[in-house]
Write an enzyme that holds these catalytic residues in place. Structure first.
Site, PDB file in Angstrom:
ATOM      1  N   CYS A 168      10.492   1.165   2.359  1.00 41.23           N
ATOM      2  CA  CYS A 168      11.553   0.193   2.617  1.00 41.23           C
ATOM      3  C   CYS A 168      12.925   0.831   2.511  1.00 41.23           C
ATOM      4  O   CYS A 168      13.870   0.393   3.170  1.00 41.23           O
ATOM      5  CB  CYS A 168      11.432  -0.987   1.656  1.00 41.23           C
ATOM      6  SG  CYS A 168      11.343  -0.505  -0.074  1.00 41.23           S
ATOM      7  N   TRP A 228       0.800  -1.221   0.000  1.00 45.90           N
ATOM      8  CA  TRP A 228       0.000   0.000   0.000  1.00 45.90           C
ATOM      9  C   TRP A 228       0.835   1.275   0.000  1.00 45.90           C
ATOM     10  O   TRP A 228       0.313   2.360  -0.280  1.00 45.90           O
ATOM     11  CB  TRP A 228      -0.898   0.022   1.255  1.00 45.90           C
ATOM     12  CG  TRP A 228      -0.148  -0.325   2.516  1.00 45.90           C
ATOM     13  CD1 TRP A 228      -0.083  -1.545   3.114  1.00 45.90           C
ATOM     14  CD2 TRP A 228       0.696   0.531   3.295  1.00 45.90           C
ATOM     15  NE1 TRP A 228       0.740  -1.508   4.217  1.00 45.90           N
ATOM     16  CE2 TRP A 228       1.238  -0.237   4.357  1.00 45.90           C
ATOM     17  CE3 TRP A 228       1.039   1.876   3.210  1.00 45.90           C
ATOM     18  CZ2 TRP A 228       2.098   0.284   5.307  1.00 45.90           C
ATOM     19  CZ3 TRP A 228       1.907   2.413   4.152  1.00 45.90           C
ATOM     20  CH2 TRP A 228       2.428   1.618   5.184  1.00 45.90           C
ATOM     21  N   ASN A 229       2.129   1.224   0.318  1.00 44.68           N
ATOM     22  CA  ASN A 229       2.849   2.471   0.631  1.00 44.68           C
ATOM     23  C   ASN A 229       3.165   3.326  -0.594  1.00 44.68           C
ATOM     24  O   ASN A 229       3.262   4.543  -0.493  1.00 44.68           O
ATOM     25  CB  ASN A 229       4.121   2.178   1.435  1.00 44.68           C
ATOM     26  CG  ASN A 229       5.075   1.239   0.746  1.00 44.68           C
ATOM     27  OD1 ASN A 229       4.675   0.425  -0.086  1.00 44.68           O
ATOM     28  ND2 ASN A 229       6.336   1.331   1.098  1.00 44.68           N
ATOM     29  N   GLU A 267      11.124  -8.001  -3.178  1.00 47.20           N
ATOM     30  CA  GLU A 267      11.669  -6.753  -2.633  1.00 47.20           C
ATOM     31  C   GLU A 267      11.005  -6.580  -1.279  1.00 47.20           C
ATOM     32  O   GLU A 267       9.831  -6.239  -1.186  1.00 47.20           O
ATOM     33  CB  GLU A 267      11.375  -5.583  -3.573  1.00 47.20           C
ATOM     34  CG  GLU A 267      12.215  -4.359  -3.289  1.00 47.20           C
ATOM     35  CD  GLU A 267      11.528  -3.390  -2.341  1.00 47.20           C
ATOM     36  OE1 GLU A 267      11.881  -3.422  -1.130  1.00 47.20           O
ATOM     37  OE2 GLU A 267      10.660  -2.642  -2.783  1.00 47.20           O
ATOM     38  N   LEU A 268      11.775  -6.843  -0.224  1.00 50.45           N
ATOM     39  CA  LEU A 268      11.206  -6.932   1.118  1.00 50.45           C
ATOM     40  C   LEU A 268      11.627  -5.745   1.978  1.00 50.45           C
ATOM     41  O   LEU A 268      11.863  -4.660   1.474  1.00 50.45           O
ATOM     42  CB  LEU A 268      11.604  -8.272   1.740  1.00 50.45           C
ATOM     43  CG  LEU A 268      11.291  -9.501   0.868  1.00 50.45           C
ATOM     44  CD1 LEU A 268      11.722 -10.776   1.566  1.00 50.45           C
ATOM     45  CD2 LEU A 268       9.821  -9.547   0.499  1.00 50.45           C
ATOM     46  N   HIS A 295      -3.297  -6.405  -5.221  1.00 47.50           N
ATOM     47  CA  HIS A 295      -2.840  -5.233  -4.468  1.00 47.50           C
ATOM     48  C   HIS A 295      -3.292  -5.344  -3.015  1.00 47.50           C
ATOM     49  O   HIS A 295      -4.110  -6.190  -2.653  1.00 47.50           O
ATOM     50  CB  HIS A 295      -3.419  -3.971  -5.101  1.00 47.50           C
ATOM     51  CG  HIS A 295      -2.476  -2.807  -5.091  1.00 47.50           C
ATOM     52  ND1 HIS A 295      -1.560  -2.594  -4.077  1.00 47.50           N
ATOM     53  CD2 HIS A 295      -2.296  -1.767  -5.955  1.00 47.50           C
ATOM     54  CE1 HIS A 295      -0.877  -1.494  -4.333  1.00 47.50           C
ATOM     55  NE2 HIS A 295      -1.296  -0.980  -5.474  1.00 47.50           N
ATOM     56  N   SER A 339       6.470  -7.352   3.197  1.00 48.77           N
ATOM     57  CA  SER A 339       7.151  -7.733   4.430  1.00 48.77           C
ATOM     58  C   SER A 339       7.944  -9.024   4.250  1.00 48.77           C
ATOM     59  O   SER A 339       7.726  -9.792   3.306  1.00 48.77           O
ATOM     60  CB  SER A 339       6.128  -7.932   5.545  1.00 48.77           C
ATOM     61  OG  SER A 339       5.315  -9.064   5.278  1.00 48.77           O
ATOM     62  N   GLU A 397      12.861  -3.550  11.689  1.00 46.04           N
ATOM     63  CA  GLU A 397      12.504  -2.505  10.739  1.00 46.04           C
ATOM     64  C   GLU A 397      11.459  -1.596  11.379  1.00 46.04           C
ATOM     65  O   GLU A 397      10.430  -2.070  11.860  1.00 46.04           O
ATOM     66  CB  GLU A 397      11.945  -3.095   9.449  1.00 46.04           C
ATOM     67  CG  GLU A 397      11.582  -2.022   8.430  1.00 46.04           C
ATOM     68  CD  GLU A 397      11.037  -2.574   7.127  1.00 46.04           C
ATOM     69  OE1 GLU A 397      11.158  -1.895   6.093  1.00 46.04           O
ATOM     70  OE2 GLU A 397      10.479  -3.695   7.152  1.00 46.04           O
TER      71      GLU A 397
END
Length: 458
Positions: free
Chosen positions: A267, A131-132, A233-234, A156, A212, A364
Site C-alpha cells: 500500500c 497476504w502481502n 488501513e486501506l 488472515h 482493499s 491503485e
C-alpha cells in the site's frame, strides 16, 4: 467439509490443504478469545510485555523457517521475507520498551484536585489481515492489542493460511494464555459472512482491517451498525514528487526500491512519479537504468529482486491496467509483459506520459508498474499529487525546506522528505481519505485499542 488450499506463486502448484473452520469452530474461537481477554485485562503490564519479548525472541530464532514460509505462500523474495521477520522482532522490542510510557496515566490540569486520562483495555480485537506482509501486518496489530491488555482474533487471507497458523503457534509457544491469540481458517467464499458474524458478536469489542477499499467499506459498515470502533488501513496511490532542485540520481535510485519492493504489492509503494519537467528526462533515464538491473525470478534465489505476484488474477488485473493506460495515451517504456515460465511473473513496467483520467493514474496499481507524470511547476505537482481519493503516504524530493513546503500541501497520512515512505514502530502509520482512518504503530496505534477514560477526583 470446506477446504482452504494454498499455492506457490512461483510455480502455481498447490502447497497444502487445510480444513476450514465451521460454525462450531468459530464459536469456540470466540469463546476462547473472550475468556482470555477477561484474564489478560487484569494481567500486569510487565507480564504482558514479557510475552512480547518472548515472541520477539522466537521470531529471531525461527526467522529462516518463517521467511521460507512467507516466500513459499506469497512469493516475496527471500531476502525481503527475512527482513520482514526481523522487523516483526524489532516491533516487539519497541513496543515492550515504550508501552509503559505510551499507556501511563496522562495528567491533565483542571478545576479538580486531580484529573487524568487512563488507557484501559476494551476486550477482544478482531483483525482482518492481507497476504502481502503476512507476518508484519499481524504482529504490528497484535503487539498493540496485547500490550494494551486485549485479546486478539485473526482472520488472515486464505492465501497465507500457513502463516496464520504459524503465528497462532508462535504466540502459544511464547506462553501466551490459552485463547489470547487465535486464528480462523476461512474459505474465501465464506469470508463476508464469517466477518459479519464475528464483528456483530457481542464478545468482540473492536475491529481492524488492512486491505482493499471494498473490504474496508464492508467491514466498516458492519462495525458501524454494531457500534464498534474500527481502524482501517486501506489502499494507496502514493505520489513520489521530484522537484526541480532535487538530487535526481538519489531520487531515481530510491524510486526503484520505492516502487518495486515486494513486487510492487504494498500500500505504501510509490505509485505515481510526479517529476518537474526540467529534470524529467534525466530522472527517467536514471530510473530506467535502475529498473533494468532488477532481476525477476525464483524468489528463493538470493539474486532475485522481483518475485512473482501473489496470484494470477492479481497479475492479470495489473496487465489490464497497463493495457488500458497505453490505450489512453501513455507510453510503455519498459516491461509490462508476462514472463515465459511457470508462476505469476510480470516484467517490471514503466509508463511515461501518464495523466489524470488514465487507469495507472486514477487507480491503485498493486503490482510492478510505475507511472511517470511530468509537472510544469510546484503548483502543478501539488495538484497532480492531490488528484486522488487516496491519502496514505507521500514522498517529496528537493532541497529540504523547499520539499517540506511543497509536501505540506499534499494530502497524506505521512510525508517523507528525501526518503521513501516506510513504516517505523516508533511512528504512527495510517492514512486519510479512501486510505482509511485510525493509526497503527507507536503510542497512537496502541491507544487505538483502549478506552481513553477520563478520571476526576474532586
Amino acid at each position: 467439509m470446506s477446504v482452504v488450499t494454498t499455492h506457490n506463486p512461483a510455480t502455481g502448484e498447490e502447497l497444502v490443504s487445510y480444513e476450514a473452520h465451521d460454525a462450531a469452530d468459530i464459536e469456540q474461537a470466540l469463546a476462547d478469545v473472550h475468556a482470555a481477554s477477561l484474564v489478560w485485562r487484569d494481567t500486569g503490564l510487565d507480564a504482558r510485555l514479557r510475552l512480547l519479548r518472548r515472541v520477539g525472541t522466537l521470531l529471531t530464532e525461527r526467522r529462516d523457517r518463517y521467511a521460507a514460509l512467507i516466500t513459499q505462500e506469497m512469493g516475496k523474495p527471500l531476502a525481503e521475507a527475512l527482513a520482514e521477520i526481523d522487523k516483526c522482532a524489532w516491533n516487539c522490542t519497541v513496543v515492550a520498551d515504550l508501552a509503559p510510557q505510551w499507556l501511563a496515566d496522562h495528567e491533565i490540569a483542571s478545576g479538580a484536585s486531580r484529573s487524568w486520562l487512563s488507557y484501559e483495555p476494551v476486550g477482544a480485537v478482531f483483525a482482518v489481515m492481507p497476504w502481502n506482509f503476512p507476518f508484519w501486518q499481524v504482529v504490528r496489530f497484535a503487539c498493540a492489542a496485547l500490550a494494551a491488555g486485549n485479546a486478539a482474533l485473526l482472520k488472515h487471507s486464505p492465501d497465507v493460511t500457513g502463516c496464520a497458523l504459524a503465528l497462532e503457534e508462535l504466540f502459544a509457544d511464547a506462553e501466551a494464555p490459552e485463547g489470547l491469540f487465535r486464528a480462523l481458517v476461512v474459505e474465501a467464499g465464506d469470508v463476508p459472512e464469517v466477518v459479519r458474524r464475528v464483528v456483530e458478536d457481542p464478545r468482540i469489542a473492536a475491529v481492524t482491517l488492512t486491505g482493499s477499499e471494498r473490504a474496508g467499506a464492508s467491514l466498516a459498515a458492519v462495525a458501524g451498525r454494531a457500534l464498534k470502533k474500527s481502524v482501517l488501513e486501506l489502499g494507496g496511490s502514493d505520489p513520489f514528487v521530484v522537484l526541480a532542485d532535487a538530487d535526481v540520481d538519489a531520487a531515481a535510485t530510491a524510486a526503484v526500491k520505492a516502487r518495486f519492493t515486494n513486487s510492487g504489492q504494498s500500500c505504501v509503494c510509490a505509485k505515481r512519479f510526479i517529476v518537474h519537467r526540467d529534470v524529467a528526462d534525466t530522472f527517467l533515464a536514471r530510473f530506467l537504468e535502475g529498473v533494468a538491473k532488477l532481476r525477476v525470478g525464483d524468489p528463493t534465489d538470493a539474486g532475485t529482486t522481483v518475485g512473482p505476484m501473489a496470484r494470477s488474477d492479481l497479475r492479470d488485473s495489473v496487465v489490464r491496467q497497463i493495457e488500458r493506460s497505453v490505450g489512453q495515451g501513455a507510453r510503455l517504456l519498459a516491461g509490462g509483459r508476462l514472463v515465459d515460465r511457470p508462476g505469476y511473473f510480470l516484467q517490471p513496467a514503466v509508463l511515461d506520459g501518464v495523466l489524470p483520467g488514465m487507469a495507472a493514474f486514477d487507480e491503485e496499481t498493486f503490482g510492478p508498474v510505475a507511472a511517470v507524470t511530468r509537472a510544469r511547476d510546484d503548483d502543478h505537482a501539488v495538484e497532480l499529487a492531490n488528484a486522488t481519493e487516496f491519502g496514505l503516504g507521500a514522498s517529496v524530493w528537493g532541497t529540504h525546506e523547499h520539499a517540506l513546503a511543497v509536501g505540506r500541501r499534499i494530502r497524506s497520512g505521512a510525508l517523507f522528505v528525501n526518503a521513501m515512505v516506510a513504516s517505523d514502530p516508533r511512528l504512527p502509520f495510517g492514512g486519510t481519505g479512501r486510505s482509511g482512518y485510525g493509526r497503527e504503530l507507536s503510542a497512537e496505534g496502541v491507544r487505538e485499542f483502549t478506552n481513553v477514560r477520563t478520571m476526576v477526583v474532586a
